[in-house]
Design a protein around this motif. Structure first.
Motif, PDB file in Angstrom:
ATOM      1  N   GLY A 289       0.856  -1.141  -0.088  1.00 29.26           N
ATOM      2  CA  GLY A 289       0.078  -0.259   0.038  1.00 29.26           C
ATOM      3  C   GLY A 289       0.644   1.289   0.072  1.00 29.26           C
ATOM      4  O   GLY A 289       2.021   1.207   0.334  1.00 29.26           O
ATOM      5  N   GLY A 290       0.170   2.554  -0.436  1.00 31.51           N
ATOM      6  CA  GLY A 290       0.933   3.507  -0.325  1.00 31.51           C
ATOM      7  C   GLY A 290       0.062   4.800  -0.605  1.00 31.51           C
ATOM      8  O   GLY A 290      -1.147   4.615  -0.780  1.00 31.51           O
ATOM      9  N   GLY A 291       0.655   5.774  -1.035  1.00 32.94           N
ATOM     10  CA  GLY A 291      -0.008   6.980  -1.247  1.00 32.94           C
ATOM     11  C   GLY A 291       0.707   8.274  -1.295  1.00 32.94           C
ATOM     12  O   GLY A 291       2.022   8.372  -1.023  1.00 32.94           O
ATOM     13  N   ARG A 292      -0.063   9.446  -1.519  1.00 30.95           N
ATOM     14  CA  ARG A 292       0.652  10.729  -1.476  1.00 30.95           C
ATOM     15  C   ARG A 292       0.693  11.373  -0.206  1.00 30.95           C
ATOM     16  O   ARG A 292      -0.472  11.258   0.648  1.00 30.95           O
ATOM     17  CB  ARG A 292      -0.113  11.647  -2.651  1.00 30.95           C
ATOM     18  CG  ARG A 292       0.464  13.011  -2.802  1.00 30.95           C
ATOM     19  CD  ARG A 292       0.043  13.367  -4.205  1.00 30.95           C
ATOM     20  NE  ARG A 292       0.765  12.941  -5.220  1.00 30.95           N
ATOM     21  CZ  ARG A 292       1.875  13.277  -5.690  1.00 30.95           C
ATOM     22  NH1 ARG A 292       2.556  14.445  -4.784  1.00 30.95           N
ATOM     23  NH2 ARG A 292       2.291  13.011  -6.595  1.00 30.95           N
ATOM     24  N   TYR A 293       1.831  11.962   0.161  1.00 31.05           N
ATOM     25  CA  TYR A 293       1.922  12.743   1.614  1.00 31.05           C
ATOM     26  C   TYR A 293       2.501  14.361   1.116  1.00 31.05           C
ATOM     27  O   TYR A 293       3.697  14.559   1.884  1.00 31.05           O
ATOM     28  CB  TYR A 293       2.721  11.868   2.472  1.00 31.05           C
ATOM     29  CG  TYR A 293       3.995  11.327   1.828  1.00 31.05           C
ATOM     30  CD1 TYR A 293       5.221  12.196   1.570  1.00 31.05           C
ATOM     31  CD2 TYR A 293       4.231  10.074   1.048  1.00 31.05           C
ATOM     32  CE1 TYR A 293       6.361  11.783   1.277  1.00 31.05           C
ATOM     33  CE2 TYR A 293       5.313   9.709   0.502  1.00 31.05           C
ATOM     34  CZ  TYR A 293       6.658  10.362   0.774  1.00 31.05           C
ATOM     35  OH  TYR A 293       7.696  10.050   0.289  1.00 31.05           O
ATOM     36  N   ASP A 294       1.781  14.938   0.697  1.00 34.20           N
ATOM     37  CA  ASP A 294       2.219  16.142   0.489  1.00 34.20           C
ATOM     38  C   ASP A 294       2.602  17.065   1.539  1.00 34.20           C
ATOM     39  O   ASP A 294       3.730  18.165   1.425  1.00 34.20           O
ATOM     40  CB  ASP A 294       1.385  17.148  -0.658  1.00 34.20           C
ATOM     41  CG  ASP A 294       1.183  16.286  -2.035  1.00 34.20           C
ATOM     42  OD1 ASP A 294       2.272  15.514  -2.180  1.00 34.20           O
ATOM     43  OD2 ASP A 294       0.308  16.598  -2.745  1.00 34.20           O
ATOM     44  N   GLU A 298       6.572  19.295   5.576  1.00 36.41           N
ATOM     45  CA  GLU A 298       6.434  20.763   6.233  1.00 36.41           C
ATOM     46  C   GLU A 298       6.099  20.036   7.747  1.00 36.41           C
ATOM     47  O   GLU A 298       6.551  20.867   8.698  1.00 36.41           O
ATOM     48  CB  GLU A 298       5.297  21.170   5.788  1.00 36.41           C
ATOM     49  CG  GLU A 298       5.423  22.386   4.963  1.00 36.41           C
ATOM     50  CD  GLU A 298       4.332  23.219   4.450  1.00 36.41           C
ATOM     51  OE1 GLU A 298       3.628  22.373   3.789  1.00 36.41           O
ATOM     52  OE2 GLU A 298       3.829  24.189   4.936  1.00 36.41           O
ATOM     53  N   LEU A 299       5.518  19.018   8.061  1.00 34.93           N
ATOM     54  CA  LEU A 299       4.995  18.793   9.465  1.00 34.93           C
ATOM     55  C   LEU A 299       6.447  18.386  10.289  1.00 34.93           C
ATOM     56  O   LEU A 299       6.447  18.407  11.554  1.00 34.93           O
ATOM     57  CB  LEU A 299       4.376  17.450   9.477  1.00 34.93           C
ATOM     58  CG  LEU A 299       2.849  17.269   9.586  1.00 34.93           C
ATOM     59  CD1 LEU A 299       2.377  15.845   9.394  1.00 34.93           C
ATOM     60  CD2 LEU A 299       2.355  17.886  10.900  1.00 34.93           C
ATOM     61  N   LEU A 300       7.459  17.915   9.445  1.00 36.35           N
ATOM     62  CA  LEU A 300       8.730  17.419  10.123  1.00 36.35           C
ATOM     63  C   LEU A 300       9.631  18.607   9.942  1.00 36.35           C
ATOM     64  O   LEU A 300      10.892  18.295  10.150  1.00 36.35           O
ATOM     65  CB  LEU A 300       9.314  16.171   9.388  1.00 36.35           C
ATOM     66  CG  LEU A 300       8.550  15.160   9.414  1.00 36.35           C
ATOM     67  CD1 LEU A 300       9.091  13.840   8.510  1.00 36.35           C
ATOM     68  CD2 LEU A 300       7.798  14.520  10.884  1.00 36.35           C
ATOM     69  N   GLY A 301       9.311  19.840   9.628  1.00 35.95           N
ATOM     70  CA  GLY A 301      10.310  21.019   9.857  1.00 35.95           C
ATOM     71  C   GLY A 301      10.966  21.197   8.640  1.00 35.95           C
ATOM     72  O   GLY A 301      11.826  21.955   8.526  1.00 35.95           O
ATOM     73  N   GLY A 302      10.451  20.927   7.426  1.00 36.80           N
ATOM     74  CA  GLY A 302      11.089  21.116   6.313  1.00 36.80           C
ATOM     75  C   GLY A 302      10.376  22.034   5.318  1.00 36.80           C
ATOM     76  O   GLY A 302       9.134  22.551   5.932  1.00 36.80           O
ATOM     77  N   ARG A 303      10.687  22.310   4.246  1.00 30.17           N
ATOM     78  CA  ARG A 303       9.951  23.273   3.391  1.00 30.17           C
ATOM     79  C   ARG A 303       8.968  22.264   2.540  1.00 30.17           C
ATOM     80  O   ARG A 303       9.016  21.149   2.701  1.00 30.17           O
ATOM     81  CB  ARG A 303      10.872  23.798   2.187  1.00 30.17           C
ATOM     82  CG  ARG A 303      11.525  23.107   1.396  1.00 30.17           C
ATOM     83  CD  ARG A 303      12.455  23.639   0.550  1.00 30.17           C
ATOM     84  NE  ARG A 303      13.720  24.218   1.297  1.00 30.17           N
ATOM     85  CZ  ARG A 303      14.385  25.241   0.881  1.00 30.17           C
ATOM     86  NH1 ARG A 303      14.178  25.946  -0.090  1.00 30.17           N
ATOM     87  NH2 ARG A 303      15.373  25.475   1.751  1.00 30.17           N
ATOM     88  N   PRO A 304       7.825  22.907   2.240  1.00 29.78           N
ATOM     89  CA  PRO A 304       6.698  21.975   1.450  1.00 29.78           C
ATOM     90  C   PRO A 304       7.496  21.483   0.395  1.00 29.78           C
ATOM     91  O   PRO A 304       7.922  21.969  -0.650  1.00 29.78           O
ATOM     92  CB  PRO A 304       6.080  23.216   0.914  1.00 29.78           C
ATOM     93  CG  PRO A 304       5.995  24.604   1.591  1.00 29.78           C
ATOM     94  CD  PRO A 304       7.554  24.633   2.223  1.00 29.78           C
ATOM     95  N   THR A 305       6.987  19.880   0.413  1.00 30.75           N
ATOM     96  CA  THR A 305       7.564  19.255  -0.624  1.00 30.75           C
ATOM     97  C   THR A 305       6.593  18.015  -1.084  1.00 30.75           C
ATOM     98  O   THR A 305       6.331  17.304  -0.156  1.00 30.75           O
ATOM     99  CB  THR A 305       8.940  18.525  -0.047  1.00 30.75           C
ATOM    100  OG1 THR A 305       9.609  19.181   0.499  1.00 30.75           O
ATOM    101  CG2 THR A 305       9.442  17.761  -1.470  1.00 30.75           C
TER     102      THR A 305
END
Ligand code: AMP
Length: 421
Positions: A289-294, A298-305
């Protein structure tokens, strides 16, 4: 005799004789990673609990119930609270992406890994506390073409592994713009039917109403009549999902829309997918299974990716292949090097030369008689024996076909060709 010590519950040893199926699925995964131009990454087996709590969400099963906590050597309570064995690889990979500034590399970044994951769940058939996944992640590609590419890649993996009747279930759970409306619709709907929900689901309803759809105990009629995320998508999410479905059609990838497929983790957005063997489509039976995690970076302190990935369960794939009676490919034939007397140096030297030529070789290092050595070679499944005798002085050895019993003299450097021919 001292008391025997058993393996931990929910783990399984991989023993000689059982490895062929594993090597086969791993080889398919590695080869596809190469052919789809993914680059390998490795991350630690353990990370800070906070990484999973933030990345996966406090209300996910993985964090709430299944976190496999570990302490340092001192094992203080404080340390135990701090670390956990990874329940899945995406949070760790995105942590590494941010920490090492991988966004500066020309993107999108295509990453893969194979490794064990840990969930402290109640063990049952196909559900272990330690299991392995083939994981791929693409960072920096907003889709939708890459979404379809990953579903196609997973389906190709099952096909090349030899598994038939695999169905891709796909769904879209919207994004930050439209998910709140869908959440509210679920809260209203399940709130009106609260007496029919299990305790876990009642508790979750306010925190994470999408997870109620995940509940295995949920009555089928209640689930069927529940609001569907695809009816609540904003225009951008609807167009994205439509494009993914059209691309899957265009590539001939067999798929069904599954409205209950919300995935257990908070970080998913838009496209979600899971893979099942037709007829075994319970939540417990997903082979991947999987999916998109846009929103995860950001939740982890990074820039939007933007990001998307999948984890395919290797244990369950091996089990499903066994259930379908699929034989793993035959292993390369083993050559036994046998001799007489104390010619062990010759046996090891000849074995070394044959190995250098790429053959799989067992040298008999015992003192037993030639006949016994040949018997032993057959018993361990060797296909050929290389018999060392006086002709070695002239660079020749005996090549014995252990199935037919025929033997002839060949030059050492011709053994490999003689076997493959
Ligand atoms: P998930 O992220 O939970 O969807 O996991 C991805 C895939 O890993 C699943 O589809 C399963 O094939 C496999 N998997 C997850 N949990 C387990 C487990 N406890 N034991 C064996 N395989 C698992």
């Amino acid at each position: 005799m001292a008391k025997k010590i058993g393996a931990p519950r929910g783990t399984h040893d991989l023993l000689p004789g059982e490895t062929a199926g594993w090597e086969h699925v791993e080889a398919v995964a590695r080869d596809l990673s190469r052919r789809y131009a993914f680059e390998r990454v490795e991350i630690p087996l353990f990370e800070r609990v906070e990484l999973f709590a933030r990345g996966l969400g406090e209300s996910s099963d993985a964090v709430e119930k299944e976190m496999f906590r570990v302490g340092g050597a001192a094992g203080s309570e404080e340390e135990r609270a701090e670390w956990a064995l990874r329940p899945e690889p995406t949070a760790g990979i995105v942590r590494a992406y941010i920490e090492h500034g991988l966004h500066v590399r020309p993107g999108p970044l295509r990453l893969w890994m194979i490794g064990p994951m840990f969930r402290y769940d109640r063990p049952q058939a196909g559900r272990y506390r330690q299991f392995s996944q083939w994981d791929v992640e693409v960072l920096g590609d907003p889709g939708p073409a890459v979404d379809a590419e990953l579903v196609e890649l997973a389906m190709r993996f099952y096909a090349e592994a030899g598994l038939t009747d695999v169905v891709a279930h796909v769904n879209s759970i919207g994004d930050a713009a439209c998910r709140p409306g869908y959440r509210q619709a679920l809260i209203d709907y399940f709130g009106a039917n609260i007496e029919r929900l299990a305790d876990d689901s009642r508790r979750r309803l306010e925190v994470n109403p999408l997870r109620v759809l995940d509940d295995k105990a949920l009555a089928a009629d209640l689930a069927d009549a529940a609001p569907k995320s695809t009816d609540h998508l904003c225009d951008a999410c609807r167009a994205h999902f439509r494009a993914v479905l059209d691309l899957l059609d265009a590539m001939g990838v067999r798929h069904v829309i599954d409205h209950r497929l919300v995935r257990g983790l908070d970080y998913y957005a838009r496209t979600t997918f899971e893979f099942f063997v037709a007829g075994r489509e319970g939540q417990q039976d997903a082979v991947g299974g999987g999916g998109r995690y846009d929103g995860l970076a950001e939740l982890l302190g990074g820039r939007p990716t933007p990001g998307i990935g999948f984890g395919l369960g290797l244990d369950r794939t091996v089990l499903a292949l066994e259930a379908q009676g699929v034989e793993p490919p035959a292993r390369v034939p083993v050559v036994a090097v046998v001799g007489t007397g104390d010619d062990h140096a010759d046996r090891l030297r000849v074995a070394g030369e044959l190995r250098a030529a790429g053959l799989a070789v067992r040298a008999d290092t015992s003192e037993r008689k030639l006949g016994k050595q040949l018997e032993a070679a057959s018993k361990v499944g060797a296909r050929w024996a290389v018999v060392i005798g006086e002709e070695l002085a002239g660079g020749e050895v005996g090549l014995k076909d252990l199935e037919s019993g025929d033997q002839r003299q060949v030059a050492i450097d011709e053994v490999a060709a003689a076997i493959s021919g």
